[in-house]
Design a protein around this motif. Structure first.
Motif, PDB file in Angstrom:
ATOM      1  N   ASN A  29     -57.785 -61.923  -4.963  1.00 10.26           N
ATOM      2  CA  ASN A  29     -58.079 -62.557  -3.585  1.00 10.26           C
ATOM      3  C   ASN A  29     -57.003 -63.674  -3.264  1.00 10.26           C
ATOM      4  O   ASN A  29     -56.991 -63.961  -2.320  1.00 10.26           O
ATOM      5  CB  ASN A  29     -59.449 -62.829  -3.280  1.00 10.26           C
ATOM      6  N   GLY A  80     -46.716 -64.790   7.036  1.00  8.86           N
ATOM      7  CA  GLY A  80     -47.923 -64.476   6.333  1.00  8.86           C
ATOM      8  C   GLY A  80     -49.139 -64.789   7.214  1.00  8.86           C
ATOM      9  O   GLY A  80     -49.185 -64.826   8.418  1.00  8.86           O
ATOM     10  N   GLY A  81     -50.177 -64.680   6.416  1.00  2.00           N
ATOM     11  CA  GLY A  81     -51.378 -64.600   7.153  1.00  2.00           C
ATOM     12  C   GLY A  81     -51.862 -65.851   7.916  1.00  2.00           C
ATOM     13  O   GLY A  81     -52.426 -65.868   8.827  1.00  2.00           O
ATOM     14  N   THR A  82     -51.425 -66.953   7.422  1.00  2.00           N
ATOM     15  CA  THR A  82     -51.700 -68.263   7.848  1.00  2.00           C
ATOM     16  C   THR A  82     -50.885 -68.658   9.191  1.00  2.00           C
ATOM     17  O   THR A  82     -51.279 -68.822  10.322  1.00  2.00           O
ATOM     18  CB  THR A  82     -51.141 -69.501   7.062  1.00  2.00           C
ATOM     19  N   ASN A  88     -52.812 -66.163  11.806  1.00  2.00           N
ATOM     20  CA  ASN A  88     -54.014 -66.647  12.348  1.00  2.00           C
ATOM     21  C   ASN A  88     -53.712 -67.866  13.278  1.00  2.00           C
ATOM     22  O   ASN A  88     -54.157 -67.733  14.476  1.00  2.00           O
ATOM     23  CB  ASN A  88     -54.609 -67.319  11.087  1.00  2.00           C
ATOM     24  N   HIS A 136     -60.976 -68.238   6.616  1.00  2.00           N
ATOM     25  CA  HIS A 136     -60.144 -69.011   5.709  1.00  2.00           C
ATOM     26  C   HIS A 136     -59.591 -70.210   6.397  1.00  2.00           C
ATOM     27  O   HIS A 136     -59.471 -70.471   7.448  1.00  2.00           O
ATOM     28  CB  HIS A 136     -58.974 -67.931   5.572  1.00  2.00           C
ATOM     29  N   GLN A 145     -63.123 -63.402  10.785  1.00  2.00           N
ATOM     30  CA  GLN A 145     -62.497 -62.655   9.615  1.00  2.00           C
ATOM     31  C   GLN A 145     -63.293 -61.145   9.496  1.00  2.00           C
ATOM     32  O   GLN A 145     -64.406 -60.976   9.708  1.00  2.00           O
ATOM     33  CB  GLN A 145     -62.575 -63.472   8.498  1.00  2.00           C
ATOM     34  N   ASN A 155     -62.822 -64.051   1.865  1.00  2.00           N
ATOM     35  CA  ASN A 155     -62.229 -64.016   0.718  1.00  2.00           C
ATOM     36  C   ASN A 155     -62.905 -64.532  -0.292  1.00  2.00           C
ATOM     37  O   ASN A 155     -62.454 -64.396  -1.557  1.00  2.00           O
ATOM     38  CB  ASN A 155     -60.686 -64.793   0.892  1.00  2.00           C
ATOM     39  N   ASP A 165     -58.975 -62.022  11.235  1.00  2.00           N
ATOM     40  CA  ASP A 165     -58.113 -62.165  10.106  1.00  2.00           C
ATOM     41  C   ASP A 165     -58.546 -61.037   8.924  1.00  2.00           C
ATOM     42  O   ASP A 165     -59.737 -61.160   8.472  1.00  2.00           O
ATOM     43  CB  ASP A 165     -58.516 -63.497   9.636  1.00  2.00           C
ATOM     44  N   VAL A 196     -56.828 -60.087   6.508  1.00  2.00           N
ATOM     45  CA  VAL A 196     -55.974 -60.338   5.270  1.00  2.00           C
ATOM     46  C   VAL A 196     -56.711 -59.715   4.037  1.00  2.00           C
ATOM     47  O   VAL A 196     -56.151 -59.067   3.295  1.00  2.00           O
ATOM     48  CB  VAL A 196     -55.533 -61.775   5.076  1.00  2.00           C
ATOM     49  N   GLN A 197     -57.956 -60.050   3.848  1.00  2.00           N
ATOM     50  CA  GLN A 197     -58.729 -59.593   2.658  1.00  2.00           C
ATOM     51  C   GLN A 197     -59.248 -58.116   2.770  1.00  2.00           C
ATOM     52  O   GLN A 197     -59.250 -57.422   1.884  1.00  2.00           O
ATOM     53  CB  GLN A 197     -59.736 -60.446   2.416  1.00  2.00           C
ATOM     54  N   SER A 204     -51.518 -59.951   5.644  1.00  6.38           N
ATOM     55  CA  SER A 204     -50.486 -60.659   4.597  1.00  6.38           C
ATOM     56  C   SER A 204     -50.140 -59.790   3.612  1.00  6.38           C
ATOM     57  O   SER A 204     -51.122 -59.015   2.953  1.00  6.38           O
ATOM     58  CB  SER A 204     -51.039 -61.764   3.947  1.00  6.38           C
ATOM     59  N   HIS A 242     -49.104 -60.266   0.366  1.00 10.54           N
ATOM     60  CA  HIS A 242     -48.954 -60.663  -0.910  1.00 10.54           C
ATOM     61  C   HIS A 242     -50.604 -60.420  -1.483  1.00 10.54           C
ATOM     62  O   HIS A 242     -50.855 -60.564  -2.583  1.00 10.54           O
ATOM     63  CB  HIS A 242     -48.437 -61.970  -1.293  1.00 10.54           C
ATOM     64  N   LYS A 243     -51.246 -59.933  -0.482  1.00 16.02           N
ATOM     65  CA  LYS A 243     -52.843 -59.733  -1.068  1.00 16.02           C
ATOM     66  C   LYS A 243     -52.801 -58.068  -1.188  1.00 16.02           C
ATOM     67  O   LYS A 243     -54.133 -57.764  -1.512  1.00 16.02           O
ATOM     68  CB  LYS A 243     -53.761 -60.042   0.147  1.00 16.02           C
TER      69      LYS A 243
HETATM   70  C1  LIG Z   1     -54.734 -65.519   1.892  1.00 19.68           C
HETATM   71  C2  LIG Z   1     -55.645 -65.288   3.163  1.00 19.68           C
HETATM   72  C3  LIG Z   1     -54.815 -65.825   4.311  1.00 19.68           C
HETATM   73  C4  LIG Z   1     -53.603 -66.799   3.998  1.00 19.68           C
HETATM   74  O1  LIG Z   1     -52.469 -65.778   4.003  1.00 19.68           O
HETATM   75  P1  LIG Z   1     -51.048 -66.398   3.516  1.00 19.68           P
HETATM   76  O2  LIG Z   1     -49.958 -65.088   3.749  1.00 19.68           O
HETATM   77  O3  LIG Z   1     -51.362 -66.748   2.261  1.00 19.68           O
HETATM   78  O4  LIG Z   1     -50.768 -67.507   4.350  1.00 19.68           O
HETATM   79  C5  LIG Z   1     -55.580 -65.743   5.449  1.00 19.68           C
HETATM   80  N1  LIG Z   1     -56.605 -65.417   5.444  1.00 19.68           N
HETATM   81  C6  LIG Z   1     -57.308 -64.969   4.389  1.00 19.68           C
HETATM   82  C7  LIG Z   1     -58.725 -64.216   4.544  1.00 19.68           C
HETATM   83  C8  LIG Z   1     -56.831 -64.888   3.135  1.00 19.68           C
HETATM   84  O5  LIG Z   1     -57.161 -64.500   2.066  1.00 19.68           O
END
Ligand SMILES: *Cc1c(COP(=O)(O)O)cnc(C)c1O
Length: 384
Positions: A11, A72-74, A77, A101, A148, A152, A177, A179-180, A200, A202-203
Motif C-alpha cells: 500500500n 500521481g495521486g497527490t 486529489n 490520505h 476515499q 490505505n 480517492d 488510489v488504493q 496512481s 505506483h500502487k
Molecule cells: C499513495 C496514495 C496517494 C498518493 O499517491 P502518489 O501517487 O504517491 O502521490 C493518495 N491516496 C491514497 C489513498 C494513497 O494510498
C-alpha cells in the motif's frame, strides 16, 4: 548472497511489473519525441499516450476522454478539490473525512487553517463511515465532497455508490480517492454519479510519479497547472510519456487479472492474519474485516512498540509499515487510527501488512514466524 526481501508494504508502493518496464523502455531511449510535435516521432509518443489512456479508462470503466494524466495521486486529489473551489465563490465549503490520505487531508487542513470551511466527517471504531452522518453536514454552500474509496492504512472500503447518490441528490460534486481501490476491487464508473476519481500508477505495479484524474465528461473543470494545452487543456506540461505508457500497461495487467489475483492475494492475507492471531493471542485487527480490501491487514500488538518491531523485522528483510509516522524525532500517531478512537497503546503498536500478486505462500509462512518471534522477543523484554 543477501537474504531476499519479503515485501509486505504494497500500500506504500509496489514493485514494477517487468512487462511494464519493457513497454516503457523505448520511450526512455529511441522514442523521445514530444507528443505535441507535428512530425512522426512526435506522433509515436502521442499514439502511445492515447493507448495508455484507453487502458486506464478501461480499468475503471469510463471513456478515454475522461482520463487526465497527472504526476500521481497527490496531484489528482489536489486538482479535484482545487477545481471545485474555482467554480462558484459562494460555494466554498468542503465535506471530507477524518481518515483521508494526507494528499486530501493535509490539503483540506491547510485550507481550514487559512479560514476555509471544511467538515471532516468521523468514522466508527471499526473504521467504517456512516453515509447518513455525511449527508447531514452538507450545506447549500458545499462545493465538493471528497471521500476515499478505500483506506490505505486499514483497507476499509467506503460505500462510495451510496455517497454518490447523496451527492447527486444535493447537487454537490463528488471526488473519490481510489488510489488504493483501483486494481484491487472492481470499479465501474459507467453509470456512476462520481465527478472526479484519483488514480496512481505506483500502487498497481506501475512507475512512480504518474497518475490520473477521471473527470466526468459533463463536469465543469478548472485546471490546477496552467501553461500549454496538453491533456485537452486540463493539465499543462509536457507529458511524462514513458511513465504514462507504463501506467497504461500496469492498468491493463491489473484489469486482466483482477478477480483471479484478488482471490489469491486475499487467501495469502487471510492465512497471514489467521497465523498471527493464532501465534500471538494478544494481537487485534484494526478496522472491520467485512468490507475491506483483499490485500490489507492492520494489526495491533498491545504492549509492543511498532517501531521496534519494524526494526527487528527489517533485520529479517521483512518490509511492512508502522501505524505511526516518525516525524523529526517525535513519533506522531496516525490521524487514521486516532480518528477511529483506538487507545494510544493500540495506535503505537500497530503495523500494516499489504500484499500483492508478487508475494508467495512461502513468504507468508516466513513472515508469520518472523513476526511472531519479533513480537514475543519484545513482549519478553517489556515484561522482564
Ligand atoms: C499513495 C496514495 C496517494 C498518493 O499517491 P502518489 O501517487 O504517491 O502521490 C493518495 N491516496 C491514497 C489513498 C494513497 O494510498
Amino acid at each position: 548472497m543477501p537474504q531476499p526481501i519479503i515485501y509486505l508494504d504494497n500500500n506504500a508502493t509496489t514493485p514494477l511489473d517487468p512487462a511494464v518496464l519493457e513497454e516503457m523502455l523505448p520511450f526512455l531511449t529511441t522514442e523521445y519525441g514530444n507528443p505535441s510535435s507535428a512530425y512522426q516521432l512526435g506522433a509515436h509518443s502521442r499514439a502511445a499516450i492515447e493507448l495508455a489512456r484507453e487502458r486506464v479508462a478501461s480499468l475503471v470503466g469510463c471513456a478515454a476522454g475522461e482520463i487526465v494524466f497527472t504526476s500521481g495521486g497527490t496531484e489528482s486529489n489536489n486538482t479535484a478539490i482545487h477545481s471545485a473551489l474555482q467554480l462558484d465563490p459562494a460555494r466554498q465549503h468542503i465535506v471530507t473525512t477524518a481518515v483521508e490520505h494526507s494528499a486530501t487531508f493535509r490539503y483540506c487542513e491547510q485550507l481550514a487553517e487559512r479560514g476555509g470551511a471544511v467538515t471532516f466527517v468521523g468514522v466508527a471504531e471499526d473504521g467504517t463511515l456512516d453515509p447518513d452522518e455525511l449527508e447531514q453536514v452538507i450545506r447549500p454552500e458545499t462545493a465538493i465532497i471528497s471521500v476515499q474509496w478505500a483506506n490505505n492504512e486499514t483497507g476499509v472500503i467506503f460505500p462510495i455508490e451510496r455517497i454518490a447518490e447523496i451527492a447527486s441528490r444535493h447537487r454537490v460534486l463528488l471526488h473519490s480517492d481510489a488510489v488504493q481501490a483501483a486494481g484491487k476491487i472492481p470499479i465501474a464508473l459507467g453509470t456512476s454519479k462520481i465527478n472526479f476519481l484519483s488514480l496512481s500508477a505506483h500502487k498497481l505495479h506501475g512507475p512512480k510519479g504518474v497518475g490520473a484524474l477521471f473527470v466526468h465528461r459533463r463536469s465543469a473543470f478548472r485546471p490546477l497547472l496552467i501553461g500549454g494545452g496538453q491533456e485537452n487543456r486540463r493539465r499543462a506540461g509536457t507529458e511524462n510519456v514513458a511513465s504514462i505508457v507504463g501506467f497504461g500497461k500496469a492498468a491493463e495487467l491489473a484489469a486482466i487479472g483482477l478477480n483471479a489475483h484478488a482471490a489469491r492475494i486475499q487467501s495469502m492475507r487471510d492465512a497471514f492474519e489467521a497465523g498471527i492471531l493464532a501465534q500471538i493471542p494478544s494481537a487485534v485487527v484494526n478496522g472491520t474485516r467485512h468490507t475491506r480490501l483483499p490485500n490489507t491487514t492492520s494489526l495491533a500488538f498491545p504492549g509492543v512498540d511498532s517501531e521496534a518491531v519494524l526494526i527487528l523485522l527489517d533485520r529479517h528483510r521483512i518490509c511492512c509499515s508502522a501505524g505511526s509516522a516518525c516525524r523529526a524525532g517525535s513519533t506522531e500517531t496516525s490521524h487514521v487510527l486516532r480518528a477511529m478512537n483506538l487507545s494510544e497503546e493500540r495506535q503505537r503498536s500497530t503495523l500494516r501488512f499489504s500484499f500483492s500478486r508478487f508475494n508467495t505462500e512461502t513468504e507468508v509462512t516466513q513472515a508469520i514466524s518472523g513476526l511472531s518471534r519479533a513480537v514475543e522477543q519484545l513482549q519478553t523484554l517489556s515484561n522482564g
